[in-house]
Structure formats: structure tokens, C-alpha cells
Design a protein around this motif. Structure first.
Motif, PDB file in Angstrom:
ATOM      1  N   PRO B  49       0.809  -1.220   0.000  1.00  0.00           N
ATOM      2  CA  PRO B  49       0.000   0.000   0.000  1.00  0.00           C
ATOM      3  C   PRO B  49       0.845   1.274   0.000  1.00  0.00           C
ATOM      4  O   PRO B  49       0.480   2.254  -0.633  1.00  0.00           O
ATOM      5  CB  PRO B  49      -0.811  -0.115   1.283  1.00  0.00           C
ATOM      6  CG  PRO B  49      -0.904  -1.571   1.538  1.00  0.00           C
ATOM      7  CD  PRO B  49       0.374  -2.171   1.033  1.00  0.00           C
ATOM      8  N   ASN B  52       1.904   3.495  -3.200  1.00  0.00           N
ATOM      9  CA  ASN B  52       1.010   4.569  -3.664  1.00  0.00           C
ATOM     10  C   ASN B  52      -0.359   4.336  -3.012  1.00  0.00           C
ATOM     11  O   ASN B  52      -1.206   3.648  -3.579  1.00  0.00           O
ATOM     12  CB  ASN B  52       0.900   4.552  -5.188  1.00  0.00           C
ATOM     13  CG  ASN B  52       0.153   5.761  -5.699  1.00  0.00           C
ATOM     14  OD1 ASN B  52      -0.618   6.387  -4.949  1.00  0.00           O
ATOM     15  ND2 ASN B  52       0.369   6.097  -6.946  1.00  0.00           N
ATOM     16  N   PRO B  53      -0.563   4.894  -1.792  1.00  0.00           N
ATOM     17  CA  PRO B  53      -1.757   4.561  -1.001  1.00  0.00           C
ATOM     18  C   PRO B  53      -3.072   4.791  -1.743  1.00  0.00           C
ATOM     19  O   PRO B  53      -3.962   3.938  -1.706  1.00  0.00           O
ATOM     20  CB  PRO B  53      -1.651   5.485   0.200  1.00  0.00           C
ATOM     21  CG  PRO B  53      -0.222   5.841   0.297  1.00  0.00           C
ATOM     22  CD  PRO B  53       0.321   5.836  -1.095  1.00  0.00           C
ATOM     23  N   ALA B  54      -3.178   5.926  -2.441  1.00  0.00           N
ATOM     24  CA  ALA B  54      -4.445   6.233  -3.109  1.00  0.00           C
ATOM     25  C   ALA B  54      -4.715   5.225  -4.217  1.00  0.00           C
ATOM     26  O   ALA B  54      -5.822   4.709  -4.359  1.00  0.00           O
ATOM     27  CB  ALA B  54      -4.398   7.646  -3.673  1.00  0.00           C
ATOM     28  N   ALA B  56      -3.454   2.249  -4.398  1.00  0.00           N
ATOM     29  CA  ALA B  56      -3.672   0.923  -3.799  1.00  0.00           C
ATOM     30  C   ALA B  56      -5.152   0.773  -3.434  1.00  0.00           C
ATOM     31  O   ALA B  56      -5.754  -0.281  -3.678  1.00  0.00           O
ATOM     32  CB  ALA B  56      -2.798   0.740  -2.581  1.00  0.00           C
ATOM     33  N   ALA B  57      -5.743   1.835  -2.888  1.00  0.00           N
ATOM     34  CA  ALA B  57      -7.166   1.799  -2.539  1.00  0.00           C
ATOM     35  C   ALA B  57      -8.006   1.634  -3.802  1.00  0.00           C
ATOM     36  O   ALA B  57      -8.952   0.844  -3.835  1.00  0.00           O
ATOM     37  CB  ALA B  57      -7.557   3.072  -1.802  1.00  0.00           C
ATOM     38  N   VAL B  59      -7.042   0.239  -6.569  1.00  0.00           N
ATOM     39  CA  VAL B  59      -6.847  -1.125  -7.075  1.00  0.00           C
ATOM     40  C   VAL B  59      -7.732  -2.100  -6.304  1.00  0.00           C
ATOM     41  O   VAL B  59      -8.376  -2.971  -6.888  1.00  0.00           O
ATOM     42  CB  VAL B  59      -5.359  -1.526  -6.983  1.00  0.00           C
ATOM     43  CG1 VAL B  59      -5.183  -3.022  -7.210  1.00  0.00           C
ATOM     44  CG2 VAL B  59      -4.544  -0.754  -8.004  1.00  0.00           C
ATOM     45  N   MET B  60      -7.806  -1.902  -4.958  1.00  0.00           N
ATOM     46  CA  MET B  60      -8.625  -2.800  -4.145  1.00  0.00           C
ATOM     47  C   MET B  60     -10.097  -2.691  -4.530  1.00  0.00           C
ATOM     48  O   MET B  60     -10.798  -3.695  -4.690  1.00  0.00           O
ATOM     49  CB  MET B  60      -8.449  -2.477  -2.658  1.00  0.00           C
ATOM     50  CG  MET B  60      -7.169  -3.028  -2.076  1.00  0.00           C
ATOM     51  SD  MET B  60      -6.768  -2.259  -0.507  1.00  0.00           S
ATOM     52  CE  MET B  60      -8.152  -2.796   0.467  1.00  0.00           C
TER      53      MET B  60
END
Lengths: 464, 315
Positions: B49, B52-54, B56-57, B59-60
Motif C-alpha cells: 500500500p 502509492n496509497p491512493a 492501492a485503494a 486497485v482494491m
């Protein structure tokens, strides 16, 4: 008169020899951590008579390069770096608990769980899809339990690392107190305490990086060490630190470092200790709470929808699917759910087809799975577990990314501070070589003075 | 008295600081190489995550949507199976009804020539047609009777032609919040009571349905009723079945459209996911080459710079 020349030359030989000795010492310690370059402080001897010719040179002492400001700046920078690194270490571990976004993490499990309800809708009379849903629910509960346990484990590992470090630091603190006593006695005897001061600085560096300790050198050469504004070492006296529970912000209990001498908590704001404390007191509890929210959202979303349905086998009200572990049946506890205690209702696990309320019509058995179709669509719910979990992962990812950036910037700060200190206080080989040549030339010249003076005396003796 | 000191206050790098700088730059190059190698070996840009946190979200969320879209495709395929089965069954019912109709219509000619045996033969034909339609009405798909609604039964009609199912038609979710009905209710298609096709199958008296009434009338010699009012009832019932078959056909086309849409959504999501998270291999490979060159240069510099000092030039 000639006696004076010989005396002056002899004093020069001594002084240049002392210079050569310090060069040798500097070069020998070029790679010694914490070593501060030394140089002889030379001064002219006053004239012996009214004619005003001086009586040579003498070594007043061996001085160290003044570097206190650079030392302090370096210690602060190293403390900042150690804090960021410690936090990074713990948060990276926490992040590894969640194999996202590509692994078989909770998000994949959730997506499959929702789709499994549609499989019931496709064949409500068949037992298999019900069992599949119960198994997937079990997988979700287990994953939540494990993630929660891993976060707790990370917290307790961090706490024990902190305790080990603090007990090692107690040793360092008492060493500083010992050195303070030694410096006092060496200086009292008129000796040089340079090597002791080097050791003191080295210990202070370690403490700055561990605890964010601040060291202040007193005029008498002793070093006072304070952590978070509280003095721990003063002269030869030292307090012992321990790790324990303190009252944190807002009155909640938190982990902290305590000065056992007065039982007061230290406000540690830098160093590895601050990083660990931040992780244990702030970050890990936050993730744990968010994980609990995921477990609660999952329970509420699924159980509420199931409660509005009826079983396909009898048309009666079903049992909740997610419950508090240890409870069972229709009246199982569905409140106070956490990621640690979430479990699949044992009565559902034993007979999923007979207990899941997937039908929208009650009263009698049916092949109606309208409620299962509704359940399958709940993955996109704004109050559902998917949303809560994505929030957790995004927050965790942002925290780790932030601390990674912090480590990068703190590293360059710490490198710059260390470089600055090294350039001021460290041993520059080239510079030492040049200085060595100067001493060498001066030594040779003084030797030449002795030879010439000798010749002069010889000529005088022959003339007599 | 003047204190002289040979150590100049001017700052210049020492061997230790040069070594420190070189080690830092080697470390930076190495971690960059490690990141690029991870991206190339996993084929993903985001491996945790924090990469690239944003994103990654995103992608989830997209992965969840993708799983949902796959389920919609599966739901639509299942629904198409049901609808196909229903349509072909109703077509068979239609052709059975048509042959019954033409047989009954031929009765008037046979009766005039006083051939009782022939009339009885037609009665037997209608009776067997009734059994055939009863069988078709109990058609199952995936162990579920397709004309039984969502009732808990493997049979839509019992042997006497009584409806066993319920009146809620099953449906499949094919898009967020969109459900398509995948079957017709047996009691609507085949009718109930005296207007029903199958009611009272096999019964010689009492309240019977259209087909059994024809059989009974033929057998009792009430030929005018059989070719008159009974035939009218039969035509009305046939029209109901034809209507139901048309509805199923329309639903089938609907379902096909939704299936195509779900497949398209799935593909679009996969493409978008690929764009988001797949490593751009040529770019990563180029970056890796660059990082490796920089790494080698840093190593070379380390080997060179530290060797040079005034020491070498002093005899």
C-alpha cells in the motif's frame, strides 16, 4: 648568550616533537568514531632579560577542535533519524500484516464472500453453496483474528525491544557518570581529559539516537544528560530509567519511559524510543481500532440483512452469521464485536442451509433466495466492511509512505550534520600531512640552530 | 603571548565524510535497483500500500468490482440457461398443443363417418399429449423446476395437474441493483382450475381442465362440446402459453444484453487495472539500466577517490 640559543632550540625541538606526536595520534584515530582532532597549543616563552629576546616556545596543552555546536546539531539530527527509522521499522511490519493490494488479502476474501451469496441465489435447493458461504465467512473471521493478533504481536515485540534498549541505555548513562568523575580527577591532577571527552561524546551520541537525550558539557568538563527536559545524569549521579505504563494524552494509559528516581514519566520526543512509543501508543492502536471497525461493519451488514430473511428449508427466521466467539445459536451475541472476537456462529457452521435467512418469504420452505441476492450487492455499501477496510489500508499505506519519506529526509539531514561535524572535528589526512611538514621543517631548522651554535662555540674554543 | 594552532578552521571533507557520502549514494542506487527489480519480477507497480496509497485503494476497489462483474457474468450465464430451457420447453408445449388442436379439429370429420374407434383414438392422443405437456411443465434446470416459481419443490405440477410451486418468479442479479426474471410462473403459463391446461389430469369426472375436458367429452361422445367450446378454451390457453414464451424470449434477449454488458465491464475493469498496476516493462527496464550505470559509477568513484591523498606524494 649561546646558552640561550641552545635552550631556545631545545624548547623548539620539544614543541615540534609534541606537534608530530599529535599528528601521529590524529592519523592513528582517523577512523575512530567520535574522535576529535587534536593540536598542540603552542605559546612563546617570555624574555629572560630586558633585551627582550624570548626564551623559546612551550606547549601549553593539547587542545581539541571546538565542536560543541556541531556535536549538538549532529546528536539532534541522529535522534530525528533514529525516531523515523524506528517508526518505519514497526509500520512496515504492520503493513506486512495486510497483503494488499495484489495478494490474497481481506479485500479479495470479501469480494469472493459477497459473490458466494449469488451462488446460493443460483441454486437455493443445493447445500453446497451454503457451505461455501459458511466456509468463506470462517475464512474472513480467521483472517481478521490473525491480523489483529499480528498487530498485537508487533506491539508487544516493539515494547520488549524498547525495554531491552532502555536497560542498555541505563548502562551508558552510568558510564557517563563514571567518566564525569574521572574527568574531574584527571583535570584536578592537571592532566589531559581529551580521550575521556571523546568517549563521553560517543556515549552521548548513542543516547541521543536511542532516547533523544540532550548532553550539555559543564565548565568543569563533566557532562549532564537530560531526556525530555528531565536531568538523568548530573556529575557523578545517575538515575535509572524503566519502561512502564504512564498516563498519556487525555488521561488514557500509555506506554512510556519512567525515571525511577522520582517515578515521573519522561516526555521523549526524539530517538528510537520516541519512534517505538509513537508506534505502540498511536499507530498500532489506530490500526487495531480500524480493524475492529471492519469486523463490526461486517457483522452488522451481514447479520442485519440476514435477520430480515427466512431460511429456505423451513421459512423461519435464521441465525446471525457473524457473532462474538463463544456464543452460538439464534440468540448469539452480535454486539461488542472486535477483530479479535469475531467468529462464525457455530450453529450456522454446523447447518448453513437450515440457518441462513436467504429467502424473502417466510412461513414455509422455498427456493427463494432474494435475500441472498441483496446480500451479494452489499460489498459496495458505504457503511460496509469493504469501505472500512479500504480506509484502513489507505491510511496505513499513507502512514508508511510518510515515514519512508521522513526517513529519507532525516537521513540527508543526519548525513549533513555528521559531515559538518566530521569536517570540523574529524581528521583530514591531507591537512594533517601539510601540518606534519611544517612541524618537520621547524624541527629540522631547530636542529640546524643547535649545529650552528655548536660550531660557533667550537670556533670560540679554538680561538682561546 | 600568541597561541598558534595549525588546524585550520576552513571546512574540508575528511576521508570519513567522503566514505560516508559514497556509501549513502551507493545505498540509494541499490534500493532504487531493488524497487525496479521488484516491479519487473512481480509485474506490478504497487506491491505494498505504501508504494502509492491512493492507487492501492483504487486497485482494491476495482478488484472488488471486477469480482462482482465476474459474478454478474456468471449470474447472466445461469439466467440464460434458465431462459433458454424455458423457451425451448414452451416451444415444445406449443407444438404439442398445435397437434392436439388439429387432432380435435379433425374430430368433426371422423364423427360424421361414425367412426367411434377413431374418436377414441383422438381422445387417447389428446390424453397422451396432456401427459407430455405435464412432463414438459415439470422440466428442471440445475435440479430446480423452472415453472415452480421459487417454491420449495422439484416438481411444478403433481400427476393430477395441481400446481405445487409459488407465485414469485426467480431472478438473477446482472448489474448493480438490476435483476432480470428468468422464468415464468407455472400457474400463469398453464392456468389453474377449469381454465387450466393440466387440471384434473386423468380424472374422468369433477372439475377438470381444458385438455382433460376434451378427453372426457370425446370419450362420452359429446363431440359438439369438444369441437366447440372446448376448442375455444384450448385456443385461449394456447395463446397464454405463446404469450409466456414471447416474454421468456424477450427476457432472454434482455439477459444477453446484460451479459454482454457485464462482460464488457469486466474487460474494461481488467484493462484499467492493468493500466493502473502493471509495470511498464520497457520503462522499468530502461530505468533499471540507468540505475545500474549510476550504481557502477558510484562503485568506481569509491574505488578511485579514497585512494588519493597527499600521503602518496610525500617521499
Amino acid at each position: 648568550m649561546s646558552n640561550l640559543s641552545l635552550d631556545i632550540a631545545a624548547s623548539a625541538l620539544n614543541a615540534q616533537q609534541a606537534g608530530m606526536d599529535t599528528i601521529a595520534q590524529n592519523l592513528a584515530n582517523a577512523n575512530t568514531p567520535g574522535y576529535v582532532a587534536e593540536s598542540p597549543t603552542l605559546t612563546t616563552n617570555p624574555p629572560g632579560d630586558l633585551l627582550g629576546v624570548g626564551t623559546g616556545v612551550r606547549v601549553v596543552g593539547i587542545s581539541q577542535v571546538p565542536d560543541q555546536l556541531a556535536q549538538t546539531a549532529n546528536q539532534q539530527a541522529q535522534g530525528g533519524l533514529a525516531q523515523a527509522t524506528a517508526l518505519q521499522q514497526v509500520l512496515t511490519q504492520a503493513q506486512a500484516t495486510f497483503p494488499e493490494p495484489n495478494g490474497q488479502g481481506l479485500s479479495t476474501q470479501l469480494a469472493n464472500f459477497w459473490s458466494a451469496w449469488d451462488a446460493i441465489a443460483q441454486n437455493p435447493g443445493n447445500q453446497a453453496p451454503y457451505t461455501q458461504v459458511a466456509d468463506m465467512a470462517q475464512g474472513l473471521a480467521t483472517s481478521l483474528n490473525q491480523a489483529s493478533a499480528q498487530l498485537s504481536q508487533t506491539a508487544s515485540n516493539t515494547t520488549s525491544q524498547l525495554s531491552t534498549m532502555v536497560s542498555a541505555d541505563n548502562g551508558l548513562l552510568s558510564q557517563i557518570a563514571q567518566i564525569n568523575t574521572q574527568i574531574a580527577s584527571v583535570k584536578g591532577g592537571g592532566g589531559s581529559a581529551n580521550s575521556l571527552i571523546d568517549q563521553q561524546n560517543q556515549l552521548a551520541n548513542q543516547l541521543a539516537s536511542d532516547l533523544g537525550a540532550t548532553a550539555t558539557t559543564q565548565p568543569d568538563g563533566s557532562m549532564n544528560v537530560s531526556v525530555g527536559g528531565s536531568t538523568i545524569v548530573q556529575g557523578g549521579t545517575v538515575d535509572t530509567l524503566s519502561v512502564g505504563t504512564v498516563t498519556g494524552t487525555g488521561g488514557a494509559s500509555a506506554l512510556g519511559i519512567i525515571n525511577t528516581a522520582n517515578n515521573l514519566a519522561l516526555s521523549v520526543s526524539s530517538g528510537t524510543a520516541a519512534g517505538y512509543l509513537g508506534a505502540v501508543n498511536t499507530y498500532l492502536p489506530k490500526y487495531q481500532a480500524q480493524l475492529n471497525t471492519v469486523a463490526q461493519a461486517l457483522t452488522t451488514t451481514v447479520d442485519t440483512q440476514l435477520a430480515s430473511g427466512y431460511t429456505t428449508t423451513a421459512g423461519t427466521a435464521g441465525d446471525p452469521l457473524f457473532v462474538q466467539s463463544g456464543t452460538s445459536g439464534a440468540g448469539a451475541t452480535t454486539t461488542g464485536i472486535t477483530a479479535t472476537n469475531i467468529a462464525v456462529n457455530p450453529s450456522v457452521a454446523a447447518n448453513p442451509q437450515g440457518t441462513l435467512g436467504v429467502s424473502t418469504v417466510g412461513g414455509s420452505a422455498s427456493n427463494n433466495a432474494g435475500n441472498a441476492q441483496t446480500l451479494a450487492e452489499l460489498g459496495t455499501s458505504a457503511t460496509g466492511p469493504d469501505q472500512a477496510y479500504t480506509t484502513l489500508i489507505q491510511g496505513l499505506g499513507t502512514d508508511v509512505q510518510g515515514v519512508n519519506n521522513q526517513v529519507t529526509s532525516q537521513t540527508s539531514l543526519a548525513n549533513a550534520a555528521n559531515q559538518n561535524l566530521q569536517e570540523i572535528a574529524g581528521v583530514n589526512t591531507n591537512q594533517q600531512m601539510v601540518t606534519m611538514l611544517s612541524y618537520q621543517h621547524a624541527y629540522q631548522a631547530a636542529a640546524q640552530v643547535i649545529t650552528v651554535t655548536n660550531t660557533m662555540i667550537q670556533s670560540l674554543l679554538q680561538a682561546v | 603571548m600568541t597561541a598558534i594552532s595549525f588546524s585550520s578552521p576552513a571546512l574540508s571533507p575528511t576521508p570519513q565524510t567522503i566514505a560516508g557520502q559514497l556509501i549513502t549514494s551507493i545505498g540509494t542506487d541499490q534500493s532504487q535497483i531493488a524497487t525496479l527489480q521488484e516491479q519487473i519480477s512481480t509485474g506490478m507497480v504497487i506491491n505494498q500500500p505504501s508504494d502509492n496509497p491512493a492507487l492501492a485503494a483504487d486497485v482494491m476497489t476495482m478488484n472488488s468490482s471486477l469480482t462482482r462483474a465476474q459474478q454478474y457474468v456468471s449470474n447472466a450465464a445461469d439466467g440464460q440457461g434458465w431462459l433458454q430451457q424455458g423457451t425451448s420447453t414452451l416451444n415444445q408445449v406449443m407444438s404439442a398443443l398445435q397437434s392436439i388442436t388439429s387432432a380435435v379439429e379433425s374430430v368433426s370429420g371422423q364423427a360424421l363417418s361414425g367412426q367411434t374407434a377413431a374418436v377414441n383414438g383422438i381422445a387417447a392422443q389428446v390424453a397422451s399429449g396432456l401427459q407430455q405437456i405435464l412432463g414438459l411443465a415439470n422440466t428442471t434446470y440445475n435440479n430446480q423446476a423452472i415453472f415452480a416459481g421459487t417454491g420449495s419443490t422439484t416438481q411444478a405440477f403433481d400427476s393430477t395437474g395441481a400446481y405445487l410451486g409459488n407465485t414469485t418468479a426467480p431472478s438473477r442479479t446482472v448489474a448493480p441493483g438490476t435483476q432480470v426474471t428468468i422464468a415464468q410462473i407455472g400457474s400463469t403459463v398453464f392456468g389453474t382450475g377449469t381454465a387450466g391446461l393440466l387440471t384434473g389430469a386423468g380424472a374422468t369426472s369433477g372439475s377438470v381442465g381444458v385438455l382433460q375436458q376434451i378427453v372426457n367429452d370425446l370419450r362420452s361422445g359429446n363431440l359438439s362440446a369438444a369441437t366447440g367450446v372446448d376448442l375455444q378454451h384450448l385456443q385461449a390457453a394456447t395463446a397464454t402459453v405463446a404469450n409466456a414464451a414471447a416474454t421468456l424470449g424477450a427476457n432472454y434477449q434482455n439477459m444477453q444484453a446484460f451479459s454482454a454488458q457485464a462482460t464488457a465491464t469486466q474487460q474494461a475493469l481488467q484493462t484499467e487495472l492493468g493500466n493502473l498496476q502493471d509495470t511498464n516493462l520497457p520503462k522499468a527496464a530502461t530505468q533499471l539500466t540507468e540505475a545500474q550505470s549510476s550504481y557502477q559509477a558510484a562503485l568506481w568513484a569509491t574505488a578511485q577517490v579514497s585512494q588519493q591523498s597527499l600521503v602518496q606524494f610525500l617521499g
